[in-house]
Design an enzyme around this catalytic site. Structure first.
Site, PDB file in Angstrom:
ATOM      1  N   PRO A 146       0.782  -1.233   0.000  1.00  0.00           N
ATOM      2  CA  PRO A 146       0.000   0.000   0.000  1.00  0.00           C
ATOM      3  C   PRO A 146       0.820   1.293   0.000  1.00  0.00           C
ATOM      4  O   PRO A 146       1.855   1.381   0.658  1.00  0.00           O
ATOM      5  CB  PRO A 146      -0.822  -0.099   1.293  1.00  0.00           C
ATOM      6  CG  PRO A 146      -0.185  -1.163   2.098  1.00  0.00           C
ATOM      7  CD  PRO A 146       0.490  -2.091   1.140  1.00  0.00           C
ATOM      8  N   ASN A 147       0.308   2.242  -0.748  1.00  0.00           N
ATOM      9  CA  ASN A 147       0.834   3.618  -0.845  1.00  0.00           C
ATOM     10  C   ASN A 147       2.099   3.739  -1.690  1.00  0.00           C
ATOM     11  O   ASN A 147       2.544   4.851  -1.967  1.00  0.00           O
ATOM     12  CB  ASN A 147       1.079   4.226   0.554  1.00  0.00           C
ATOM     13  CG  ASN A 147      -0.192   4.247   1.391  1.00  0.00           C
ATOM     14  OD1 ASN A 147      -1.204   4.759   0.935  1.00  0.00           O
ATOM     15  ND2 ASN A 147      -0.154   3.690   2.580  1.00  0.00           N
ATOM     16  N   ARG A 189       5.028  11.003  -2.360  1.00  0.00           N
ATOM     17  CA  ARG A 189       4.771  10.670  -0.942  1.00  0.00           C
ATOM     18  C   ARG A 189       6.057  10.820  -0.127  1.00  0.00           C
ATOM     19  O   ARG A 189       7.027  10.096  -0.343  1.00  0.00           O
ATOM     20  CB  ARG A 189       4.279   9.234  -0.858  1.00  0.00           C
ATOM     21  CG  ARG A 189       4.148   8.701   0.545  1.00  0.00           C
ATOM     22  CD  ARG A 189       3.980   7.185   0.527  1.00  0.00           C
ATOM     23  NE  ARG A 189       3.877   6.672   1.864  1.00  0.00           N
ATOM     24  CZ  ARG A 189       4.213   5.434   2.213  1.00  0.00           C
ATOM     25  NH1 ARG A 189       4.673   4.588   1.297  1.00  0.00           N
ATOM     26  NH2 ARG A 189       4.095   5.031   3.445  1.00  0.00           N
ATOM     27  N   TYR A 207      11.236   8.681   1.201  1.00  0.00           N
ATOM     28  CA  TYR A 207      11.182   7.615   0.198  1.00  0.00           C
ATOM     29  C   TYR A 207      11.879   7.967  -1.112  1.00  0.00           C
ATOM     30  O   TYR A 207      11.996   7.117  -1.988  1.00  0.00           O
ATOM     31  CB  TYR A 207       9.718   7.215  -0.053  1.00  0.00           C
ATOM     32  CG  TYR A 207       9.059   6.668   1.190  1.00  0.00           C
ATOM     33  CD1 TYR A 207       9.540   5.505   1.792  1.00  0.00           C
ATOM     34  CD2 TYR A 207       7.990   7.321   1.791  1.00  0.00           C
ATOM     35  CE1 TYR A 207       8.970   5.008   2.957  1.00  0.00           C
ATOM     36  CE2 TYR A 207       7.405   6.825   2.950  1.00  0.00           C
ATOM     37  CZ  TYR A 207       7.902   5.678   3.526  1.00  0.00           C
ATOM     38  OH  TYR A 207       7.334   5.184   4.682  1.00  0.00           O
ATOM     39  N   ASN A 251       8.144  -5.517  -1.322  1.00  0.00           N
ATOM     40  CA  ASN A 251       8.093  -4.401  -0.373  1.00  0.00           C
ATOM     41  C   ASN A 251       6.677  -4.410   0.207  1.00  0.00           C
ATOM     42  O   ASN A 251       5.737  -3.911  -0.426  1.00  0.00           O
ATOM     43  CB  ASN A 251       8.397  -3.056  -1.032  1.00  0.00           C
ATOM     44  CG  ASN A 251       8.477  -1.948   0.020  1.00  0.00           C
ATOM     45  OD1 ASN A 251       7.995  -2.121   1.143  1.00  0.00           O
ATOM     46  ND2 ASN A 251       9.073  -0.817  -0.339  1.00  0.00           N
ATOM     47  N   ALA A 272       3.383  -0.893   4.748  1.00  0.00           N
ATOM     48  CA  ALA A 272       2.924  -0.955   6.149  1.00  0.00           C
ATOM     49  C   ALA A 272       2.498  -2.358   6.571  1.00  0.00           C
ATOM     50  O   ALA A 272       2.528  -2.683   7.764  1.00  0.00           O
ATOM     51  CB  ALA A 272       1.791   0.042   6.367  1.00  0.00           C
ATOM     52  N   GLU A 297      12.757  -9.434   1.066  1.00  0.00           N
ATOM     53  CA  GLU A 297      11.991  -8.293   1.603  1.00  0.00           C
ATOM     54  C   GLU A 297      12.829  -7.043   1.375  1.00  0.00           C
ATOM     55  O   GLU A 297      14.016  -7.016   1.733  1.00  0.00           O
ATOM     56  CB  GLU A 297      11.753  -8.522   3.104  1.00  0.00           C
ATOM     57  CG  GLU A 297      11.061  -7.360   3.801  1.00  0.00           C
ATOM     58  CD  GLU A 297      10.963  -7.579   5.320  1.00  0.00           C
ATOM     59  OE1 GLU A 297      11.169  -8.713   5.805  1.00  0.00           O
ATOM     60  OE2 GLU A 297      10.697  -6.584   6.015  1.00  0.00           O
ATOM     61  N   HIS A 311      12.974  -2.587   1.509  1.00  0.00           N
ATOM     62  CA  HIS A 311      12.405  -1.314   1.947  1.00  0.00           C
ATOM     63  C   HIS A 311      13.255  -0.188   1.397  1.00  0.00           C
ATOM     64  O   HIS A 311      14.490  -0.295   1.351  1.00  0.00           O
ATOM     65  CB  HIS A 311      12.379  -1.220   3.479  1.00  0.00           C
ATOM     66  CG  HIS A 311      11.543  -2.285   4.110  1.00  0.00           C
ATOM     67  ND1 HIS A 311      10.172  -2.216   4.156  1.00  0.00           N
ATOM     68  CD2 HIS A 311      11.885  -3.469   4.659  1.00  0.00           C
ATOM     69  CE1 HIS A 311       9.711  -3.313   4.731  1.00  0.00           C
ATOM     70  NE2 HIS A 311      10.727  -4.094   5.035  1.00  0.00           N
ATOM     71  N   SER A 336      13.294   2.933   2.801  1.00  0.00           N
ATOM     72  CA  SER A 336      13.886   3.540   3.998  1.00  0.00           C
ATOM     73  C   SER A 336      14.445   2.426   4.882  1.00  0.00           C
ATOM     74  O   SER A 336      14.251   1.238   4.593  1.00  0.00           O
ATOM     75  CB  SER A 336      12.801   4.310   4.768  1.00  0.00           C
ATOM     76  OG  SER A 336      11.824   3.415   5.277  1.00  0.00           O
ATOM     77  N   ARG A 380      13.395   4.579  12.287  1.00  0.00           N
ATOM     78  CA  ARG A 380      12.162   5.371  12.281  1.00  0.00           C
ATOM     79  C   ARG A 380      11.295   5.065  13.511  1.00  0.00           C
ATOM     80  O   ARG A 380      11.815   4.625  14.519  1.00  0.00           O
ATOM     81  CB  ARG A 380      11.440   5.123  10.947  1.00  0.00           C
ATOM     82  CG  ARG A 380      12.335   5.510   9.751  1.00  0.00           C
ATOM     83  CD  ARG A 380      11.652   5.281   8.433  1.00  0.00           C
ATOM     84  NE  ARG A 380      10.445   6.081   8.330  1.00  0.00           N
ATOM     85  CZ  ARG A 380       9.458   5.825   7.479  1.00  0.00           C
ATOM     86  NH1 ARG A 380       9.567   4.809   6.634  1.00  0.00           N
ATOM     87  NH2 ARG A 380       8.378   6.586   7.447  1.00  0.00           N
TER      88      ARG A 380
HETATM   89  C1  DQA Z   1       8.470   0.993   3.615  1.00  0.00           C
HETATM   90  C2  DQA Z   1       8.581   1.201   5.130  1.00  0.00           C
HETATM   91  C3  DQA Z   1       7.232   0.987   5.809  1.00  0.00           C
HETATM   92  O1  DQA Z   1       7.346   1.217   7.213  1.00  0.00           O
HETATM   93  C4  DQA Z   1       6.201   1.957   5.251  1.00  0.00           C
HETATM   94  O2  DQA Z   1       4.934   1.670   5.817  1.00  0.00           O
HETATM   95  C5  DQA Z   1       6.137   1.959   3.765  1.00  0.00           C
HETATM   96  C6  DQA Z   1       7.367   1.848   3.001  1.00  0.00           C
HETATM   97  C7  DQA Z   1       9.791   1.353   2.885  1.00  0.00           C
HETATM   98  O3  DQA Z   1       9.920   0.949   1.736  1.00  0.00           O
HETATM   99  O4  DQA Z   1      10.641   2.038   3.449  1.00  0.00           O
HETATM  100  O5  DQA Z   1       5.086   2.155   3.170  1.00  0.00           O
HETATM  101  O6  DQA Z   1       8.196  -0.376   3.377  1.00  0.00           O
END
Ligand code: DQA
Length: 144
Positions: free
Chosen positions: A10-11, A18, A23, A74, A77, A101, A103, A105, A110
């Site tokens: 998501p997102n 964003r 990011y 990825n 959340a 997996e 990410h 960030s 965080r």
């Molecule tokens: C994320 C890190 C997650 O905590 C966050 O909810 C994201 C992006 C990252 O790629 O850094 O949506 O997965």
């Protein structure tokens, strides 16, 4: 040619606009191009997808298991609380396929709630904190 699915939760479709200070400025469309370009260089057939739906993400992972396809994930959340996604990811690695997996960030630097990943315990490996290069590194690893 070996196939890899790059799946985004998501997102992540809002990449570029964003929270770019966290990011990065690369857009989702640019990530998709980077994945196909890197895939061609590495001899991988890469398909990149994004969804805001947990159910759809799980269905895509089931399809990867059925077709014998390695996954770069990825989970966004969902990383921090989706046991359903963890169970699906476990089917990939317990079935002898790889699931990396990634990410953008580094969640460990965080908020506290981001320090837990329910996915990492069943992933082949985890790459975090390098922006879109996290994905490139994951593809390199799958190609090696
Ligand atoms: C994320 C890190 C997650 O905590 C966050 O909810 C994201 C992006 C990252 O790629 O850094 O949506 O997965």
């Amino acid at each position: 040619m070996k196939s890899v699915l790059v799946l985004n939760g998501p997102n992540l479709g809002r990449l570029g606009s964003r929270e770019p200070e966290i990011y990065g400025a690369v857009t989702y469309a640019e990530l998709v191009s980077l994945m196909s370009k890197t895939g061609s260089e590495l001899g991988l057939e890469v398909e990149t997808r994004q969804t805001n739906s947990e159910a759809e993400l799980i269905d895509w992972i089931h399809a990867a298991v059925d077709s014998g396809t390695d996954v770069v994930l990825n989970p966004a959340a969902f990383t921090h609380y989706s046991y359903a996604l963890r169970d699906a990811a476990a089917m990939v690695t317990k079935g002898g396929l790889k699931l990396i997996e990634v990410h953008l960030s580094n969640p460990h630097t965080r908020e506290e709630f981001r320090h837990t990943s329910v996915i990492s315990g069943v992933a082949t490996g985890v790459i975090a904190g390098f922006g879109v290069q996290s994905y490139v590194l994951a593809l390199r690893q799958l190609a090696s």
